[in-house]
Design an enzyme around this catalytic site. Sequence first.
Site: not given
Length: 194
Positions: A67-68, A38, A12
């Site tokens: 985030d994907s 979390e 990433k």
Amino acid sequence: MEFILASHNQKKLDELRQILDGFHVQVIPLPAGAPEPEENGSTFAANAQIKAHAAAAFTGKAAIADDSGLCVDALGGAPGIYSARYADGTDQGNNQKLLCEMEAIPDGHRQARFICAVACVLPDGREFTVQGECEGEILRQLHGTGGFGYDPLFYVPTYGCTFGELPQQIKNTISHRAKALSAFAETLKSYIQE
Ligand code: IMP
């Protein structure tokens, strides 16, 4: 300007560096020992914000997190924020489950989109979140071996092939992550000028 990337994933980091090349943004890895919070948000944006906040708090530096996931219209947006663990957590398992769930969905009704949220937290506490999307359709078989995740099932009409068949350099210009990161770099300019 330097940003901690809130991820321990080297791939990433490499991908973000490639996409952000030319934007005058340096992305540096999260230090070893940084906690992994979390991800209990109910949206991509909320989960990206949780990760960016944790990285900024741990390092005291500017941080970004992404985030994907994949959202399929005919499945009411699933797998959505659960994309990584839709089945058994492997790409193969996730793709098989997606094919099964969509078996009865006719051609012409298989629209889907990848969505990516990028959250940025600056050392002075200011923050912003941007989002990028990439539209496509879910095929009935895997095509191509490139990329990762749902790439071999995600057909991009403009290019006439799946993300799994598209060269990485091209995916990096049209993907949800590319769009979100370019929006991040654009938005950042106004924050730096303030
Ligand atoms: P993450 O938030 O970037 O770690 O992505 C979560 C999950 O969404 C991944 O494990 C993949 O299953 C899926 N995903 C996100 N981006 C892509 C992509 O570009 N291609 C294929 N799958 C993706």
